[in-house]
Design a protein around this motif. Structure first.
Motif, PDB file in Angstrom:
ATOM      1  N   VAL A   1       0.841  -1.198   0.000  1.00 25.14           N
ATOM      2  CA  VAL A   1       0.000   0.000   0.000  1.00 25.14           C
ATOM      3  C   VAL A   1       0.877   1.248   0.000  1.00 25.14           C
TER       4      VAL A   1
ATOM      5  N   ILE B   1       2.275   1.887  -3.413  1.00 23.78           N
ATOM      6  CA  ILE B   1       1.238   2.392  -4.327  1.00 23.78           C
ATOM      7  C   ILE B   1       0.942   3.858  -4.001  1.00 23.78           C
ATOM      8  N   LEU B   2       0.831   4.161  -2.705  1.00 26.60           N
ATOM      9  CA  LEU B   2       0.495   5.536  -2.314  1.00 26.60           C
ATOM     10  C   LEU B   2       1.588   6.524  -2.715  1.00 26.60           C
TER      11      LEU B   2
ATOM     12  N   ASP C   1     -15.401   0.345 -11.633  1.00 24.46           N
ATOM     13  CA  ASP C   1     -14.013   0.738 -11.858  1.00 24.46           C
ATOM     14  C   ASP C   1     -13.906   1.871 -12.871  1.00 24.46           C
TER      15      ASP C   1
ATOM     16  N   GLY D   1     -14.050   4.908 -11.265  1.00 23.24           N
ATOM     17  CA  GLY D   1     -12.780   5.215 -10.601  1.00 23.24           C
ATOM     18  C   GLY D   1     -11.848   6.026 -11.492  1.00 23.24           C
TER      19      GLY D   1
ATOM     20  N   VAL E   1     -14.094   6.903  -3.047  1.00 22.22           N
ATOM     21  CA  VAL E   1     -14.493   5.486  -3.100  1.00 22.22           C
ATOM     22  C   VAL E   1     -16.001   5.382  -3.265  1.00 22.22           C
ATOM     23  N   THR E   2     -16.430   4.233  -3.711  1.00 22.21           N
ATOM     24  CA  THR E   2     -17.850   4.002  -3.964  1.00 22.21           C
ATOM     25  C   THR E   2     -18.599   3.907  -2.639  1.00 22.21           C
TER      26      THR E   2
ATOM     27  N   GLN F   1     -22.254   4.102  -2.870  1.00 22.24           N
ATOM     28  CA  GLN F   1     -23.444   3.390  -3.350  1.00 22.24           C
ATOM     29  C   GLN F   1     -23.340   3.205  -4.853  1.00 22.24           C
TER      30      GLN F   1
ATOM     31  N   ARG G   1     -17.834  16.609  -0.631  1.00 20.94           N
ATOM     32  CA  ARG G   1     -17.113  15.332  -0.815  1.00 20.94           C
ATOM     33  C   ARG G   1     -17.822  14.411  -1.778  1.00 20.94           C
ATOM     34  N   LYS G   2     -19.067  14.707  -2.116  1.00 22.29           N
ATOM     35  CA  LYS G   2     -19.902  13.750  -2.859  1.00 22.29           C
ATOM     36  C   LYS G   2     -19.794  13.975  -4.368  1.00 22.29           C
TER      37      LYS G   2
ATOM     38  N   PHE H   1     -21.645  12.467  -7.766  1.00 20.57           N
ATOM     39  CA  PHE H   1     -22.711  11.646  -8.339  1.00 20.57           C
ATOM     40  C   PHE H   1     -22.336  11.376  -9.793  1.00 20.57           C
TER      41      PHE H   1
ATOM     42  N   LEU I   1     -22.747   6.918  -6.119  1.00 19.70           N
ATOM     43  CA  LEU I   1     -22.243   8.007  -5.282  1.00 19.70           C
ATOM     44  C   LEU I   1     -20.839   7.627  -4.842  1.00 19.70           C
ATOM     45  N   PHE I   2     -19.883   8.481  -5.151  1.00 21.30           N
ATOM     46  CA  PHE I   2     -18.515   8.333  -4.654  1.00 21.30           C
ATOM     47  C   PHE I   2     -18.283   9.401  -3.591  1.00 21.30           C
TER      48      PHE I   2
ATOM     49  N   HIS J   1      -7.675   6.388   4.418  1.00 18.32           N
ATOM     50  CA  HIS J   1      -8.680   5.377   4.048  1.00 18.32           C
ATOM     51  C   HIS J   1      -7.992   4.131   3.480  1.00 18.32           C
TER      52      HIS J   1
HETATM   53  C1  LIG Z   1      -3.503   1.966  -1.984  1.00 16.93           C
HETATM   54  C2  LIG Z   1      -3.710   3.218  -2.647  1.00 16.93           C
HETATM   55  C3  LIG Z   1      -4.665   3.433  -3.603  1.00 16.93           C
HETATM   56  C4  LIG Z   1      -5.419   2.368  -4.277  1.00 16.93           C
HETATM   57  C5  LIG Z   1      -6.592   2.930  -4.823  1.00 16.93           C
HETATM   58  C6  LIG Z   1      -7.519   2.008  -5.498  1.00 16.93           C
HETATM   59  C7  LIG Z   1      -8.682   2.815  -5.845  1.00 16.93           C
HETATM   60  C8  LIG Z   1      -9.645   2.112  -6.640  1.00 16.93           C
HETATM   61  C9  LIG Z   1     -10.384   3.138  -7.428  1.00 16.93           C
HETATM   62  C10 LIG Z   1     -11.729   2.902  -7.758  1.00 16.93           C
HETATM   63  C11 LIG Z   1     -12.179   1.515  -7.867  1.00 16.93           C
HETATM   64  C12 LIG Z   1     -13.662   1.453  -7.906  1.00 16.93           C
HETATM   65  C13 LIG Z   1     -14.256   1.985  -6.655  1.00 16.93           C
HETATM   66  C14 LIG Z   1     -14.217   1.017  -5.526  1.00 16.93           C
HETATM   67  O1  LIG Z   1     -14.296  -0.174  -5.705  1.00 16.93           O
HETATM   68  S1  LIG Z   1     -14.068   1.664  -3.964  1.00 16.93           S
HETATM   69  C15 LIG Z   1     -14.231   0.213  -2.902  1.00 16.93           C
HETATM   70  C16 LIG Z   1     -15.639   0.026  -2.398  1.00 16.93           C
HETATM   71  N1  LIG Z   1     -16.007   1.041  -1.468  1.00 16.93           N
HETATM   72  C17 LIG Z   1     -15.609   1.023  -0.199  1.00 16.93           C
HETATM   73  O2  LIG Z   1     -14.888   0.152   0.240  1.00 16.93           O
HETATM   74  C18 LIG Z   1     -16.119   2.126   0.670  1.00 16.93           C
HETATM   75  C19 LIG Z   1     -16.493   1.612   2.050  1.00 16.93           C
HETATM   76  N2  LIG Z   1     -17.153   2.664   2.796  1.00 16.93           N
HETATM   77  C20 LIG Z   1     -16.476   3.516   3.590  1.00 16.93           C
HETATM   78  O3  LIG Z   1     -15.277   3.361   3.800  1.00 16.93           O
HETATM   79  C21 LIG Z   1     -17.241   4.668   4.184  1.00 16.93           C
HETATM   80  O4  LIG Z   1     -18.612   4.421   4.097  1.00 16.93           O
HETATM   81  C22 LIG Z   1     -16.917   6.010   3.473  1.00 16.93           C
HETATM   82  C23 LIG Z   1     -15.463   6.431   3.804  1.00 16.93           C
HETATM   83  C24 LIG Z   1     -17.085   5.896   1.945  1.00 16.93           C
HETATM   84  C25 LIG Z   1     -17.896   7.081   3.894  1.00 16.93           C
HETATM   85  O5  LIG Z   1     -17.951   7.155   5.258  1.00 16.93           O
HETATM   86  P1  LIG Z   1     -18.105   8.581   6.003  1.00 16.93           P
HETATM   87  O6  LIG Z   1     -18.428   8.230   7.399  1.00 16.93           O
HETATM   88  O7  LIG Z   1     -16.912   9.387   5.720  1.00 16.93           O
HETATM   89  O8  LIG Z   1     -19.297   9.301   5.254  1.00 16.93           O
HETATM   90  P2  LIG Z   1     -20.905   9.013   5.388  1.00 16.93           P
HETATM   91  O9  LIG Z   1     -21.218   7.654   4.979  1.00 16.93           O
HETATM   92  O10 LIG Z   1     -21.368   9.458   6.725  1.00 16.93           O
HETATM   93  O11 LIG Z   1     -21.521  10.000   4.332  1.00 16.93           O
HETATM   94  C26 LIG Z   1     -20.971  11.252   3.978  1.00 16.93           C
HETATM   95  C27 LIG Z   1     -22.043  12.029   3.277  1.00 16.93           C
HETATM   96  O12 LIG Z   1     -22.623  11.250   2.203  1.00 16.93           O
HETATM   97  C28 LIG Z   1     -24.044  11.145   2.398  1.00 16.93           C
HETATM   98  N3  LIG Z   1     -24.529   9.864   1.871  1.00 16.93           N
HETATM   99  C29 LIG Z   1     -24.146   8.624   2.252  1.00 16.93           C
HETATM  100  N4  LIG Z   1     -24.788   7.719   1.502  1.00 16.93           N
HETATM  101  C30 LIG Z   1     -25.573   8.402   0.637  1.00 16.93           C
HETATM  102  C31 LIG Z   1     -26.428   8.037  -0.410  1.00 16.93           C
HETATM  103  N5  LIG Z   1     -26.633   6.764  -0.708  1.00 16.93           N
HETATM  104  N6  LIG Z   1     -27.039   9.009  -1.104  1.00 16.93           N
HETATM  105  C32 LIG Z   1     -26.841  10.322  -0.826  1.00 16.93           C
HETATM  106  N7  LIG Z   1     -26.017  10.739   0.156  1.00 16.93           N
HETATM  107  C33 LIG Z   1     -25.406   9.783   0.862  1.00 16.93           C
HETATM  108  C34 LIG Z   1     -24.237  11.252   3.901  1.00 16.93           C
HETATM  109  O13 LIG Z   1     -25.557  11.630   4.214  1.00 16.93           O
HETATM  110  C35 LIG Z   1     -23.225  12.344   4.216  1.00 16.93           C
HETATM  111  O14 LIG Z   1     -23.756  13.564   3.780  1.00 16.93           O
HETATM  112  P3  LIG Z   1     -23.464  14.908   4.583  1.00 16.93           P
HETATM  113  O15 LIG Z   1     -24.137  14.712   5.903  1.00 16.93           O
HETATM  114  O16 LIG Z   1     -21.974  15.013   4.709  1.00 16.93           O
HETATM  115  O17 LIG Z   1     -24.047  15.975   3.730  1.00 16.93           O
END
Ligand SMILES: CCCCCCCCCCCCCC(=O)SCCNC(=O)CCNC(=O)[C@H](O)C(C)(C)COP(=O)(O)OP(=O)(O)OC[C@H]1O[C@@H](n2cnc3c(N)ncnc32)[C@H](O)[C@@H]1OP(=O)(O)O
Length: 170
Positions: A4, A7-8, A81, A84, A95-96, A98, A125-126, A128, A147-148, A155
């Motif tokens: 990690v 990569i970072l 992806d 992404g 990150v994703t 939803q 942070r959001k 769409f 939603l990302f 993280h």
């Molecule tokens: C190693 C280095 C790099 C490698 C990189 C590889 C990258 C790969 C790249 C890509 C590969 C592909 C991608 C992949 O595969 S990414 C991999 C899959 N995703 C994850 O693993 C993410 C897991 N989840 C988390 O870690 C947490 O939930 C995170 C950090 C995301 C948010 O937790 P946090 O506690 O921080 O935030 P919150 O949940 O309170 O919400 C924050 C805000 O969002 C609003 N909200 C929430 N839900 C909804 C909704 N449905 N509609 C509308 N709004 C919604 C909510 O009301 C709030 O709003 P506000 O009150 O602030 O206004």
């Protein structure tokens, strides 16, 4: 497998501006969808096209669901992806939170599909986002919206001390 921290060390360079038409870099070499060194992966290749990202993709037998048809999870993986890659246009990792996929027609193995994704709106942070997958006649076969949420490097460090085996023992 690269660590990690390794990569970072180069990860944020990928968020520097990319010219229109540029080939965008994989998230990392072993990413399930775009990593060139993942033997189980999709090897997705993505270009910037204006404010969108674009790919032509063919699913193969490794991604089979019903015979001859791609598994819905494999289709979702590729669409997720693809989103992404939009992050490179925003300048910051996310990150994703939803993901919703609508499957309009079977995605056939061995057939080329065109994928396009775009950012619909950003609020703090959001992000769409939406994506379409079309066949060569222009027919819509799948549509995704997501939603990302922007996250910082901490993280990704959550996985740093986690080293599962490369493959499940047979
Ligand atoms: C190693 C280095 C790099 C490698 C990189 C590889 C990258 C790969 C790249 C890509 C590969 C592909 C991608 C992949 O595969 S990414 C991999 C899959 N995703 C994850 O693993 C993410 C897991 N989840 C988390 O870690 C947490 O939930 C995170 C950090 C995301 C948010 O937790 P946090 O506690 O921080 O935030 P919150 O949940 O309170 O919400 C924050 C805000 O969002 C609003 N909200 C929430 N839900 C909804 C909704 N449905 N509609 C509308 N709004 C919604 C909510 O009301 C709030 O709003 P506000 O009150 O602030 O206004």
């Amino acid at each position: 497998m690269t660590s990690v921290e390794e990569i970072l060390a180069t990860w944020l360079d990928k968020f520097k501006p990319h010219e229109d038409g540029a080939l965008l870099p994989p998230h990392h070499d072993h990413c399930l969808a775009c990593g060139p060194d993942n033997p189980h992966g999709h090897h997705l290749v993505v270009h910037r096209r204006g404010e969108e990202v674009h790919a032509v993709h063919v699913f193969d037998q490794r991604h089979v669901g019903a015979p001859g048809i791609a598994h819905g999870g494999a289709v979702a993986t590729v669409l997720d992806d693809l989103f992404g890659f939009l992050l490179y246009l925003t300048g910051a990792p996310a990150v994703t939170r939803q993901l919703e996929v609508r499957y309009d027609s079977p995605v056939l193995l061995g057939v080329a599909y065109e994928l396009v994704a775009k950012i619909v709106r950003a609020e703090g942070r959001k992000l769409f986002v939406e994506a379409e997958m079309r066949d060569t006649s222009g027919g819509l076969v799948a549509f995704a919206s997501a939603l990302f949420l922007r996250v910082d490097e901490a993280h990704f460090r959550q996985g740093a001390s986690n080293s599962p085996p490369l493959a499940r023992p047979i």
